[in-house]
Enzyme design. Structure first.
Site, PDB file in Angstrom:
ATOM      1  CG  HIS A   1      -2.242  -0.397   0.990  1.00 51.51           C
ATOM      2  ND1 HIS A   1      -3.332   0.357   1.295  1.00 51.51           N
ATOM      3  CD2 HIS A   1      -2.700  -1.507   0.382  1.00 51.51           C
ATOM      4  CE1 HIS A   1      -4.409  -0.269   0.901  1.00 51.51           C
ATOM      5  NE2 HIS A   1      -4.055  -1.408   0.356  1.00 51.51           N
ATOM      6  CB  CYS A   2       3.893   2.071   1.916  1.00 52.94           C
ATOM      7  SG  CYS A   2       3.378   1.502   3.522  1.00 52.94           S
ATOM      8  CG  LEU A   3       6.587   2.286  -1.777  1.00 57.18           C
ATOM      9  CD1 LEU A   3       7.924   1.920  -2.400  1.00 57.18           C
ATOM     10  CD2 LEU A   3       6.725   3.587  -1.008  1.00 57.18           C
TER      11      LEU A   3
END
Ligand SMILES: NC(=O)c1ccc[n+]([C@@H]2O[C@H](COP(=O)([O-])OP(=O)(O)OC[C@H]3O[C@@H](n4cnc5c(N)ncnc54)[C@H](O)[C@@H]3O)[C@@H](O)[C@H]2O)c1
Length: 427
Positions: A266-268
């Site tokens: 999700h983070c990137l």
């Protein structure tokens, strides 16, 4: 352990995933009375059976808090009643490239009917600046009739959990905390001080929301930079990995990032789009760094397949009809998380060329959305020897790399796990 018992609360954690479950377990361990609420009855059943689905929490640790009655998992919203503190850790995905806060809204709805005066509610899900107040608190207020900062305390505290990271675990990673006003911040900080070694207070909810997006966008952009460098370096005939090692000898002003087959989780792939969407919506301008990083990182699976096709050609094979063994379906090493994983895209693009795809991942469950034409297999001598090419997409420690080195005809190593040789190339 908190210094005094008055710091302990009846806590509800809404959303028991990669973020919520470790938080719930840690809170139960330090003495909070924890109700973990999730709409996914299968996950609730796993917790009740002490069968963890999150790598960082082993079954024994889960059993410790479940058997003691310190953590009760439920899918029944009625059990949210009477909470002092509620922490929301639900998904914040994109829907057609637009932030989808419906999970956050439904979590707020579930909490609102049990919200009492003086309670503390904290959002942890990654989201765009302004949304804790404009979306999350707005639903809480509308449904409960209670005002944030007046009748109940409201905070935002982004999660920094890095699944699989043994050094920076939940409790030793500093945690940013914020509140809608000074009193809320005081309450948020007091709560997290019971859980983590260090809290980092900031003056507003929006600062905390933006801080999280700065962290993720910074990584996204730097990964894109090094990915583009890798493509260029290959064209120039330079070993990018050696060049990165050399650059990393600079003791200041440089931070090491390494290339890869694309970004997942999700983070990137997701979070920076929350920022660019908000910027465009509110300020009417593009966030060009995010756009460019998306473009570069999104192209990496295609580049990996292009490299494989070229390598097969040089060996007088066409991709069509070749067998390619994909090692690693998760988006990161030693994790079972395949959300947005570039490996799935690599498999899909390979299948489009007419290649047969076999894939190995001891961490990822069978339910992963891998193209059904790809076959899940074990890493065996026969599989490696029968493959025309092996591609190491995710370098899990569990893989037998000696076996790969000895048996493979050709390896494209996207993570530089193996020393290059005639039949082994790095990205
Ligand atoms: N996974 C990470 O490494 C990571 C790190 C930092 C931040 N985050 C952020 O934290 C948030 C949660 O991520 P995650 O990886 O834990 O997600 P996840 O999908 O693993 O878990 C979320 C859980 O919330 C549950 N849920 C959804 N709607 C619900 C509702 N209305 N009520 C109760 N439960 C509900 C889902 O069933 C699921 O079990 C996201 O905003 C993510 O961007 C994730």
């Amino acid at each position: 352990m908190p210094e005094n018992e008055s710091q302990l609360s009846r806590l509800v954690v809404v959303g028991l995933g990669y973020v919520g479950l470790p938080l719930a377990v840690r809170a139960a361990e330090v003495g909070h009375e924890v109700v973990g609420y999730d709409v996914d009855t299968a996950r609730v059943g796993c917790i009740q059976a002490c069968a963890s689905y999150v790598e960082d929490i082993d079954d024994e640790r889960l059993r410790g808090v479940v058997d003691a009655g310190a953590l009760v998992a439920t899918a029944d919203p009625a059990e949210l009643a009477g909470f002092d503190v509620a922490v929301v850790t639900v998904p914040t995905p994109l829907l057609e490239d637009v932030p989808d806060l419906t999970y956050v809204e439904s979590a707020a709805q579930a909490l609102a009917s049990h919200l009492g005066r003086g309670a503390l509610v904290v959002l942890e899900s990654t989201t765009y600046p302004g949304s804790t107040e404009d979306v999350f608190a707005a639903v809480l207020q509308k449904e409960s009739g209670l005002a944030p900062g007046i009748d109940f305390h409201l905070g935002y505290s982004p999660e920094r959990i890095d699944p699989g990271n043994q050094m920076w675990t939940f409790d030793c990673t500093p945690k940013i905390v914020s509140g809608i006003n000074e009193e809320s911040l005081k309450q948020v900080r007091a709560f997290y001080d019971t859980l983590v070694d260090q809290t980092v207070p900031v003056r507003s909810l929006m600062t905390a929301e933006l801080a999280k997006l700065i962290e993720n966008t910074y990584r996204h952009v730097n990964v894109a930079l090094v990915n583009e460098m890798a493509v260029v370096a290959h064209g120039l005939g330079v070993d990018i990995w050696e060049a990165i090692d050399a650059a990393s000898s600079k003791p200041f002003g440089f931070m090491r990032f390494t290339p890869g087959p694309g970004v997942g989780g999700h983070c990137l792939p997701v979070d920076p789009r929350y920022l660019s969407w908000r910027v465009e919506r509110q300020l009417g301008r593009r966030f060009r760094f995010v756009d460019l990083a998306n473009e570069v990182n999104d192209q990496m699976p295609r580049y990996v397949v292009q490299r494989l096709v070229e390598a097969l050609n040089l060996r007088q094979r066409s991709a069509n009809g070749s067998r390619v063994l994909v090692l690693g379906l998760a988006y990161k090493r030693n994790s079972g998380d395949a959300r947005e994983s570039p490996a799935l895209r690599v498999a899909e693009l390979l299948l489009r060329t007419g290649a047969q795809v076999h894939a190995v991942d001891p961490h990822v469950r069978e339910t992963v959305p891998l193209d059904p034409r790809a076959r899940r297999v074990e890493l065996t001598v026969e599989e490696v020897a029968a493959a025309d090419a092996v591609v190491i997409v995710t370098d899990h420690d569990k893989f037998d790399y000696d076996l790969v080195r000895q048996q493979a005809t050709y390896v494209l190593d996207c993570r530089r796990r193996l020393v290059p040789a005639n039949h082994i190339e790095s990205l």
